[in-house]
Design a protein around this motif. Structure first.
Motif, mmCIF file in Angstrom:
data_model
loop_
_atom_site.group_PDB
_atom_site.id
_atom_site.type_symbol
_atom_site.label_atom_id
_atom_site.label_comp_id
_atom_site.label_asym_id
_atom_site.label_seq_id
_atom_site.Cartn_x
_atom_site.Cartn_y
_atom_site.Cartn_z
ATOM 1 N N LYS A 17 0.892 -1.284 0.247
ATOM 2 C CA LYS A 17 0.132 -0.040 -0.033
ATOM 3 C C LYS A 17 0.879 1.347 -0.052
ATOM 4 C CE LYS A 17 -3.981 -2.162 2.328
ATOM 5 N NZ LYS A 17 -4.697 -1.980 3.493
ATOM 6 N N GLU A 18 2.018 1.095 0.516
ATOM 7 C CA GLU A 18 3.033 2.230 0.501
ATOM 8 C C GLU A 18 4.448 1.781 0.482
ATOM 9 O OE1 GLU A 18 1.961 3.867 4.307
ATOM 10 O OE2 GLU A 18 3.349 2.464 5.476
ATOM 11 N N LYS A 41 -3.554 0.758 -9.214
ATOM 12 C CA LYS A 41 -3.692 0.772 -7.750
ATOM 13 C C LYS A 41 -2.922 1.999 -7.165
ATOM 14 C CE LYS A 41 -2.475 -2.238 -3.651
ATOM 15 N NZ LYS A 41 -2.104 -3.642 -3.389
ATOM 16 N N ILE A 43 -0.432 3.911 -4.763
ATOM 17 C CA ILE A 43 0.716 3.107 -3.778
ATOM 18 C C ILE A 43 1.227 4.569 -3.291
ATOM 19 C CG2 ILE A 43 2.689 2.099 -3.327
ATOM 20 C CD1 ILE A 43 1.713 -0.173 -5.506
#
Length: 93
Positions: A17-18, A41, A43
């Motif tokens: 996610k990061e 997505k 990020i």
């Protein structure tokens, strides 16, 4: 750093996610847009300066240094084994 990140994530099915980076790269905005385009997505990329995420960066850096050191030691041992093997082959011939 930008090239390393894009190259790595082109060949993996798992995306975080990061992403935490120890220092700024050429263009963080480019990387975020690259992920949106290629992964579909969002990020987030962070450059933590203090706190828990900064300590994670420190830990990852130490782990990478330790891994590089261990790998280097293994390479040296393998070189020595090869030298010994070649020496034994030469003596046998």
């Amino acid at each position: 750093m930008q090239a390393l990140i894009t190259q790595y994530y082109q060949h993996t099915p798992d995306f975080p996610k990061e992403i935490l980076l120890p220092k700024s790269t050429e263009n963080i905005t480019y990387l975020e847009k690259w992920f949106e385009k290629n992964v579909q997505k969002k990020i987030c990329i962070y450059l933590p300066q203090k706190g828990k995420k900064s300590r994670l960066i420190e830990l990852a850096t130490k782990n990478a240094e330790n891994y590089a050191h261990i790998t280097s030691q293994k390479d040296e041992k393998n070189k020595e084994k090869l030298k010994t093997a070649f020496s034994q082959i030469n003596q046998a011939l």
